[in-house]
Design a protein around this motif. Structure first.
Motif, PDB file in Angstrom:
ATOM      1  N   THR A 341       0.815  -1.218   0.000  1.00 26.93           N
ATOM      2  CA  THR A 341       0.000   0.000   0.000  1.00 26.93           C
ATOM      3  C   THR A 341       0.849   1.267   0.000  1.00 26.93           C
ATOM      4  O   THR A 341       0.420   2.292  -0.531  1.00 26.93           O
ATOM      5  N   GLU A 342       2.019   1.218   0.591  1.00 25.13           N
ATOM      6  CA  GLU A 342       2.873   2.411   0.592  1.00 25.13           C
ATOM      7  C   GLU A 342       3.258   2.798  -0.825  1.00 25.13           C
ATOM      8  O   GLU A 342       3.322   3.979  -1.170  1.00 25.13           O
ATOM      9  N   GLU A 343       3.514   1.805  -1.652  1.00 27.90           N
ATOM     10  CA  GLU A 343       3.879   2.088  -3.039  1.00 27.90           C
ATOM     11  C   GLU A 343       2.648   2.407  -3.883  1.00 27.90           C
ATOM     12  O   GLU A 343       2.631   3.375  -4.640  1.00 27.90           O
ATOM     13  N   ALA A 344       1.599   1.586  -3.721  1.00 25.62           N
ATOM     14  CA  ALA A 344       0.412   1.755  -4.560  1.00 25.62           C
ATOM     15  C   ALA A 344      -0.353   3.031  -4.243  1.00 25.62           C
ATOM     16  O   ALA A 344      -1.032   3.587  -5.109  1.00 25.62           O
ATOM     17  N   LEU A 345      -0.237   3.523  -2.991  1.00 29.88           N
ATOM     18  CA  LEU A 345      -1.033   4.669  -2.553  1.00 29.88           C
ATOM     19  C   LEU A 345      -0.164   5.860  -2.180  1.00 29.88           C
ATOM     20  O   LEU A 345      -0.585   6.723  -1.410  1.00 29.88           O
ATOM     21  N   GLU A 346       1.008   5.926  -2.717  1.00 30.47           N
ATOM     22  CA  GLU A 346       1.920   7.017  -2.389  1.00 30.47           C
ATOM     23  C   GLU A 346       1.284   8.375  -2.703  1.00 30.47           C
ATOM     24  O   GLU A 346       0.787   8.614  -3.800  1.00 30.47           O
ATOM     25  N   GLY A 347       1.270   9.245  -1.706  1.00 35.28           N
ATOM     26  CA  GLY A 347       0.726  10.588  -1.884  1.00 35.28           C
ATOM     27  C   GLY A 347      -0.770  10.681  -1.730  1.00 35.28           C
ATOM     28  O   GLY A 347      -1.329  11.780  -1.828  1.00 35.28           O
ATOM     29  N   VAL A 348      -1.474   9.561  -1.463  1.00 38.46           N
ATOM     30  CA  VAL A 348      -2.927   9.571  -1.323  1.00 38.46           C
ATOM     31  C   VAL A 348      -3.293   9.796   0.148  1.00 38.46           C
ATOM     32  O   VAL A 348      -2.788   9.093   1.025  1.00 38.46           O
ATOM     33  N   GLU A 349      -4.154  10.757   0.411  1.00 39.42           N
ATOM     34  CA  GLU A 349      -4.616  11.020   1.775  1.00 39.42           C
ATOM     35  C   GLU A 349      -5.822  10.139   2.057  1.00 39.42           C
ATOM     36  O   GLU A 349      -6.914  10.355   1.549  1.00 39.42           O
ATOM     37  N   LEU A 350      -5.607   9.106   2.879  1.00 41.64           N
ATOM     38  CA  LEU A 350      -6.636   8.102   3.133  1.00 41.64           C
ATOM     39  C   LEU A 350      -7.364   8.360   4.444  1.00 41.64           C
ATOM     40  O   LEU A 350      -6.824   8.949   5.372  1.00 41.64           O
ATOM     41  N   ASP A 351      -8.600   7.856   4.507  1.00 41.65           N
ATOM     42  CA  ASP A 351      -9.364   7.835   5.747  1.00 41.65           C
ATOM     43  C   ASP A 351      -9.590   6.407   6.226  1.00 41.65           C
ATOM     44  O   ASP A 351     -10.090   6.188   7.324  1.00 41.65           O
ATOM     45  N   SER A 352      -9.213   5.454   5.422  1.00 38.52           N
ATOM     46  CA  SER A 352      -9.418   4.046   5.719  1.00 38.52           C
ATOM     47  C   SER A 352      -8.459   3.561   6.800  1.00 38.52           C
ATOM     48  O   SER A 352      -7.291   3.957   6.843  1.00 38.52           O
ATOM     49  N   VAL A 353      -8.976   2.702   7.683  1.00 31.77           N
ATOM     50  CA  VAL A 353      -8.168   2.036   8.697  1.00 31.77           C
ATOM     51  C   VAL A 353      -8.415   0.537   8.556  1.00 31.77           C
ATOM     52  O   VAL A 353      -9.554   0.081   8.673  1.00 31.77           O
ATOM     53  N   SER A 354      -7.370  -0.228   8.300  1.00 36.56           N
ATOM     54  CA  SER A 354      -7.533  -1.651   8.035  1.00 36.56           C
ATOM     55  C   SER A 354      -8.141  -2.391   9.227  1.00 36.56           C
ATOM     56  O   SER A 354      -7.794  -2.149  10.387  1.00 36.56           O
ATOM     57  N   LEU A 355      -9.016  -3.334   8.914  1.00 37.63           N
ATOM     58  CA  LEU A 355      -9.632  -4.179   9.926  1.00 37.63           C
ATOM     59  C   LEU A 355      -8.845  -5.460  10.179  1.00 37.63           C
ATOM     60  O   LEU A 355      -9.261  -6.289  10.997  1.00 37.63           O
ATOM     61  N   MET A 356      -7.723  -5.635   9.509  1.00 37.60           N
ATOM     62  CA  MET A 356      -6.958  -6.862   9.670  1.00 37.60           C
ATOM     63  C   MET A 356      -6.540  -7.129  11.119  1.00 37.60           C
ATOM     64  O   MET A 356      -6.578  -8.281  11.569  1.00 37.60           O
ATOM     65  N   PRO A 357      -6.138  -6.094  11.894  1.00 44.83           N
ATOM     66  CA  PRO A 357      -5.815  -6.377  13.303  1.00 44.83           C
ATOM     67  C   PRO A 357      -6.994  -6.953  14.084  1.00 44.83           C
ATOM     68  O   PRO A 357      -6.809  -7.797  14.961  1.00 44.83           O
ATOM     69  N   VAL A 358      -8.215  -6.520  13.765  1.00 43.82           N
ATOM     70  CA  VAL A 358      -9.397  -7.049  14.453  1.00 43.82           C
ATOM     71  C   VAL A 358      -9.683  -8.474  13.983  1.00 43.82           C
ATOM     72  O   VAL A 358     -10.053  -9.344  14.778  1.00 43.82           O
ATOM     73  N   LEU A 359      -9.495  -8.732  12.692  1.00 42.61           N
ATOM     74  CA  LEU A 359      -9.751 -10.066  12.153  1.00 42.61           C
ATOM     75  C   LEU A 359      -8.750 -11.093  12.682  1.00 42.61           C
ATOM     76  O   LEU A 359      -9.097 -12.255  12.887  1.00 42.61           O
ATOM     77  N   SER A 360      -7.523 -10.649  12.909  1.00 44.26           N
ATOM     78  CA  SER A 360      -6.474 -11.581  13.332  1.00 44.26           C
ATOM     79  C   SER A 360      -6.309 -11.676  14.841  1.00 44.26           C
ATOM     80  O   SER A 360      -5.690 -12.617  15.339  1.00 44.26           O
ATOM     81  N   ASP A 361      -6.867 -10.713  15.580  1.00 45.08           N
ATOM     82  CA  ASP A 361      -6.682 -10.696  17.034  1.00 45.08           C
ATOM     83  C   ASP A 361      -8.033 -10.584  17.726  1.00 45.08           C
ATOM     84  O   ASP A 361      -8.616  -9.502  17.796  1.00 45.08           O
ATOM     85  N   PRO A 362      -8.541 -11.706  18.250  1.00 47.47           N
ATOM     86  CA  PRO A 362      -9.858 -11.679  18.909  1.00 47.47           C
ATOM     87  C   PRO A 362      -9.922 -10.776  20.137  1.00 47.47           C
ATOM     88  O   PRO A 362     -11.016 -10.415  20.580  1.00 47.47           O
ATOM     89  N   THR A 363      -8.782 -10.391  20.689  1.00 44.82           N
ATOM     90  CA  THR A 363      -8.785  -9.546  21.891  1.00 44.82           C
ATOM     91  C   THR A 363      -8.813  -8.063  21.555  1.00 44.82           C
ATOM     92  O   THR A 363      -8.902  -7.229  22.456  1.00 44.82           O
ATOM     93  N   LYS A 364      -8.748  -7.728  20.287  1.00 44.23           N
ATOM     94  CA  LYS A 364      -8.709  -6.326  19.884  1.00 44.23           C
ATOM     95  C   LYS A 364     -10.008  -5.630  20.258  1.00 44.23           C
ATOM     96  O   LYS A 364     -11.100  -6.056  19.868  1.00 44.23           O
ATOM     97  N   ARG A 365      -9.907  -4.552  21.022  1.00 44.98           N
ATOM     98  CA  ARG A 365     -11.098  -3.867  21.520  1.00 44.98           C
ATOM     99  C   ARG A 365     -11.262  -2.459  20.955  1.00 44.98           C
ATOM    100  O   ARG A 365     -12.318  -1.860  21.078  1.00 44.98           O
ATOM    101  N   VAL A 366     -10.209  -1.912  20.362  1.00 43.05           N
ATOM    102  CA  VAL A 366     -10.289  -0.556  19.815  1.00 43.05           C
ATOM    103  C   VAL A 366      -9.823  -0.576  18.369  1.00 43.05           C
ATOM    104  O   VAL A 366      -8.732  -1.051  18.064  1.00 43.05           O
ATOM    105  N   HIS A 367     -10.662  -0.118  17.486  1.00 42.09           N
ATOM    106  CA  HIS A 367     -10.301   0.034  16.073  1.00 42.09           C
ATOM    107  C   HIS A 367     -10.257   1.522  15.743  1.00 42.09           C
ATOM    108  O   HIS A 367      -9.243   2.053  15.347  1.00 42.09           O
ATOM    109  N   ARG A 368     -11.377   2.179  15.938  1.00 43.87           N
ATOM    110  CA  ARG A 368     -11.482   3.632  15.820  1.00 43.87           C
ATOM    111  C   ARG A 368     -12.085   4.156  17.124  1.00 43.87           C
ATOM    112  O   ARG A 368     -13.146   3.675  17.533  1.00 43.87           O
ATOM    113  N   PRO A 369     -11.479   5.135  17.776  1.00 42.86           N
ATOM    114  CA  PRO A 369     -12.145   5.725  18.933  1.00 42.86           C
ATOM    115  C   PRO A 369     -13.324   6.595  18.514  1.00 42.86           C
ATOM    116  O   PRO A 369     -14.238   6.833  19.297  1.00 42.86           O
ATOM    117  N   LEU A 370     -13.309   7.048  17.254  1.00 47.57           N
ATOM    118  CA  LEU A 370     -14.366   7.910  16.726  1.00 47.57           C
ATOM    119  C   LEU A 370     -14.734   7.427  15.332  1.00 47.57           C
ATOM    120  O   LEU A 370     -13.879   6.939  14.590  1.00 47.57           O
TER     121      LEU A 370
END
Length: 537
Positions: A341-370
């Motif tokens: 993604t660093e190469e494919a999206l260079e210079g792009v201002e994103l709002d997306s936050v990947s859900l992979m940490p939540v999918l891979s870690d059942p203990t994950k409790r915070v994804h977005r605070p807002l």
């Protein structure tokens, strides 16, 4: 002749490398978008005893093999939802803030880097297809040019005029009026596309159904539970039983999804199911009411079902309460496809936050605070209904374009019937109000980066500046900076345990609290000194 030990060793090594390579190959990705299916209309995301749901066993079955997200949000209407998922960017960046009218030129720019654009850079050549409803402009080649899709088959407008007689477009050409029920046709095309690929070629398919969006029509027999009296498709019957037609169409969609899933190996495929916005007000289910449905900024217009199942999910069969926005699917899908993604999206201002940490870690409790969403028109019309929303774990602030503000405590007011504004707010309510308002301002109006240096120099690297104004330190935990952004003189903050705090660079680590006076924070720990007593958090 017998093989030598060395030859066998080399062959074993090659076989092992091939096995590892095969195992590491990115999997297939199937994104399924249901049209106008809000969280209220889905049994796994609504526990109101008075709600009536369509029978959707195949979609609900995905829950046993994945994660059900209970706090997933979208835009209030179709087009901005599609733009957000496609680009990973909010509407105020893409220019798409409301449903694109038929014949209207899309504000979605060819310059946007889309999912298809980014994945097409992958050297193993993912098979890419967009099938079904487009709704980001009705130029015949818009899906291919604006969306970057090498293959498109479906309809361009916001809805089909007739599910059994609709104009079908394939790769920039009108191929005629399809007389196949649109939902069935979409799945037929999806299966045909998969069959056209090489056996070992991974694929990503964006499958966007028109269903269960109106016009409400009886689906083909055998694809939904028969009702009594039978559905007749007359205007009088549709008007009298629009909710029954809606559920029948959702069931028929589920039937077709089941037909598709029979041909898919979930061990090597990630399936994402999401609604694009809330249910229409005339058929919305409790706890929401008719004026809080689709096209509104209320929960009934923006809260949607979301399930992610199959490959990439650790400990399937669970539910997650983390705050999610559909824009997050952008980076999630790219990470599933193992895109740089660093190469494919260079210079792009994103709002997306990947859900992979939540999918891979059942203990994950915070994804977005807002979580943020919005609605706007190009000409500023509908100012009473358009605007922005920002919510945290409990409170939600709506700022309408006409200047009216509403603050809701979602823990006690699910349908947002009683705004806390105007009124005398408690300290906790006031802190959340200012936090949510400032967060909206900083997001939409921009952030120049100075706060990062300011905070890191005071609190250390444990502050998550990207979540501003919600900050976190190892010692104090979560707290919220309110009012204006910090200056070199100091700042006000709100901490759930300590109340209002003020500090400045000259007196750090001393805080002045609105209740309790001066306090001293022992940096690096959870100890706080106030009024002669040590407090531990």
């Amino acid at each position: 002749m017998k093989r030598s030990f060395l030859s066998l060793y080399i062959l074993a090594g090659v076989s092992a490398m091939l096995a590892v390579t095969a195992q590491a190959k990115p999997g297939n990705i199937l994104l399924i978008i249901a049209d106008d299916l809000g969280s209220d209309s889905f049994a796994l995301t609504n526990d109101d005893p008075e709600a009536v749901f369509p029978n959707m066993p195949h979609v609900e079955g995905l829950a046993t093999q994945g994660v059900v997200f209970e706090q997933a949000y979208a835009y209030p209407t179709c087009s901005p939802s599609r733009a957000a998922m496609l680009s990973g960017r909010y509407g105020f960046r893409t220019g798409v803030g409301f449903a694109v009218d038929d014949g209207e030129e899309s504000s979605f720019s060819e310059e946007e880097v889309t999912l298809a654009d980014a994945i097409s850079e992958y050297p193993s050549s993912y098979g890419l297809a967009n099938i079904g409803k487009w709704h980001l402009g009705d130029g015949l080649d818009d899906p291919n040019i604006l969306g970057g899709w090498p293959y498109f088959s479906g309809s361009l407008q916001g809805h089909v005029e007739d599910y059994y007689d609709w104009e079908k477009v394939v790769n920039g050409e009108v191929v005629g009026d399809s007389t196949v029920y649109a939902t069935q046709d979409n799945v037929d095309d999806t299966l045909d596309f998969i069959d056209s690929l090489e056996d070992d070629q991974p694929w990503f398919i964006w499958l966007a159904f028109n269903a269960p969006h109106d016009p409400y029509q009886a689906p083909p027999d055998g694809t939904y539970t028969p009702v009594s009296p039978p559905l007749t498709d007359t205007e009088e019957d549709v008007d009298a039983r629009s909710d029954v037609y809606f559920r029948a169409m959702a069931e028929s969609m589920d039937y077709e999804i089941g037909r598709l899933l029979e041909s898919i190996d979930l061990a090597n495929t990630t399936v994402i199911f999401i609604g694009d916005n809330g249910t229409a007000g005339d058929i919305i289910q409790p706890p929401y009411t008719v004026n809080h449905g689709k096209a509104t900024l209320y929960e009934g217009g923006t809260k949607v079902p979301l399930i992610i199942a199959g490959k990439g999910v650790t400990l399937p069969g669970r539910r997650s309460e983390v705050l999610v926005h559909e824009v997050d699917l952008f980076l999630t899908i790219l990470e599933l496809a193992e895109i740089d993604t660093e190469e494919a999206l260079e210079g792009v201002e994103l709002d997306s936050v990947s859900l992979m940490p939540v999918l891979s870690d059942p203990t994950k409790r915070v994804h977005r605070p807002l979580v943020y969403t919005e609605s706007f028109t190009d000409d500023g019309s509908l100012s009473f209904a358009t605007g922005t929303t920002m919510r945290n774990g409990r409170y939600k602030l709506i700022q309408f374009t006409n200047g009216i503000e509403q603050l809701f405590d979602l823990n006690n007011d699910v349908n947002e019937e009683d705004s806390l504004l105007p009124g005398l707010l408690t300290a906790d309510q006031a802190a959340n109000y200012y936090t949510l308002k400032e967060a909206t301002t900083l997001l939409v109006d921009g952030y120049d980066g100075t706060t990062a240096t300011f905070f890191e120099s005071w609190f250390g690297a444990s502050v998550f500046v990207e979540n501003w104004p919600a900050c976190y330190t190892e010692g104090l935990g979560w707290f919220w900076v309110t009012g204006d952004a910090p200056t070199p003189d100091g700042f006000w903050a709100w901490h759930p345990g300590l109340g209002w705090l003020w500090t400045g660079r000259d007196n750090w680590p001393w805080f002045y609290a609105a209740v309790g006076g001066w306090s001293w924070y022992y940096q690096g720990s959870q100890w706080f000194y106030r009024g002669g007593d040590w407090l531990y958090f």
